[in-house]
Design an enzyme around this catalytic site. Sequence first.
Site, PDB file in Angstrom:
ATOM      1  N   GLY A  10       0.832  -1.196   0.000  1.00 15.98           N
ATOM      2  CA  GLY A  10       0.000   0.000   0.000  1.00 15.98           C
ATOM      3  C   GLY A  10       0.862   1.239   0.000  1.00 15.98           C
ATOM      4  O   GLY A  10       2.042   1.207  -0.349  1.00 15.98           O
ATOM      5  N   CYS A  11       0.282   2.321   0.425  1.00 17.20           N
ATOM      6  CA  CYS A  11       0.968   3.609   0.452  1.00 17.20           C
ATOM      7  C   CYS A  11       2.254   3.518   1.263  1.00 17.20           C
ATOM      8  O   CYS A  11       2.242   3.085   2.413  1.00 17.20           O
ATOM      9  CB  CYS A  11       0.044   4.660   1.053  1.00 17.20           C
ATOM     10  SG  CYS A  11       0.802   6.266   1.243  1.00 17.20           S
ATOM     11  N   PHE A  12       3.355   3.929   0.666  1.00 15.93           N
ATOM     12  CA  PHE A  12       4.624   3.826   1.388  1.00 15.93           C
ATOM     13  C   PHE A  12       4.699   4.767   2.581  1.00 15.93           C
ATOM     14  O   PHE A  12       5.507   4.576   3.475  1.00 15.93           O
ATOM     15  CB  PHE A  12       5.843   3.958   0.488  1.00 15.93           C
ATOM     16  CG  PHE A  12       5.871   5.103  -0.496  1.00 15.93           C
ATOM     17  CD1 PHE A  12       5.361   6.348  -0.218  1.00 15.93           C
ATOM     18  CD2 PHE A  12       6.444   4.906  -1.743  1.00 15.93           C
ATOM     19  CE1 PHE A  12       5.416   7.388  -1.131  1.00 15.93           C
ATOM     20  CE2 PHE A  12       6.515   5.933  -2.679  1.00 15.93           C
ATOM     21  CZ  PHE A  12       5.997   7.181  -2.362  1.00 15.93           C
ATOM     22  N   TRP A  13       3.865   5.782   2.623  1.00 16.01           N
ATOM     23  CA  TRP A  13       3.854   6.681   3.772  1.00 16.01           C
ATOM     24  C   TRP A  13       3.598   5.916   5.069  1.00 16.01           C
ATOM     25  O   TRP A  13       4.153   6.234   6.107  1.00 16.01           O
ATOM     26  CB  TRP A  13       2.781   7.750   3.622  1.00 16.01           C
ATOM     27  CG  TRP A  13       3.009   8.754   2.546  1.00 16.01           C
ATOM     28  CD1 TRP A  13       4.152   8.993   1.842  1.00 16.01           C
ATOM     29  CD2 TRP A  13       2.041   9.666   2.056  1.00 16.01           C
ATOM     30  NE1 TRP A  13       3.943  10.004   0.940  1.00 16.01           N
ATOM     31  CE2 TRP A  13       2.659  10.442   1.045  1.00 16.01           C
ATOM     32  CE3 TRP A  13       0.711   9.924   2.362  1.00 16.01           C
ATOM     33  CZ2 TRP A  13       2.003  11.444   0.358  1.00 16.01           C
ATOM     34  CZ3 TRP A  13       0.049  10.925   1.678  1.00 16.01           C
ATOM     35  CH2 TRP A  13       0.692  11.671   0.679  1.00 16.01           C
TER      36      TRP A  13
END
Length: 173
Positions: A10-13
């Site tokens: 998913g979002c690397f953040w």
Amino acid sequence: MTETAIFAGGCFWCMVSPFDQQPGIESVISGYTGGHTIDPTYEDVKSQLTGHTEAVKITFDPEMISYADLVEIYWQQTDPTDAMGQFMDRGSSYRPVIFVQNEEQRKAAEASKYLLQSSGKYSKPIVTTIEESCPFYEAEEEHQEFYRKNPERYQQEKVEREVYSTKQKMGQV
């Protein structure tokens, strides 16, 4: 001597902080991998046309934390039953993948995946793929250590991910 691990979930953040805070981790870099475009940008990957997925590249000291331990942390950050995104992040650029560097990593990842599937924790099959590592392209500076640079936005993303995960477990999504 250090080693590297590459995970997409998913979002690397939201993927940096859980690894970054472990002893033995030297760095966690956000980036893109698994696709066909050379040196893609965030906008390129977001378009879903590059074949890349958002990922994190972890440099670690295997004497302090094992690759198998990293895989276990990875499972706790993802929904391994969702092949086309993670939580509210949808599309192929958010697919869950463990990118292995060598045969040892492959064996550890496959053994862990087998144990997770056999655990009965999930009623659906584990669809996270285990693939050979590909060139890894670092994301732009604004995406590095996002949780430290943008704590309010990171917390919002984290809460949204947790809410989505809860709804998903209850069959509401």
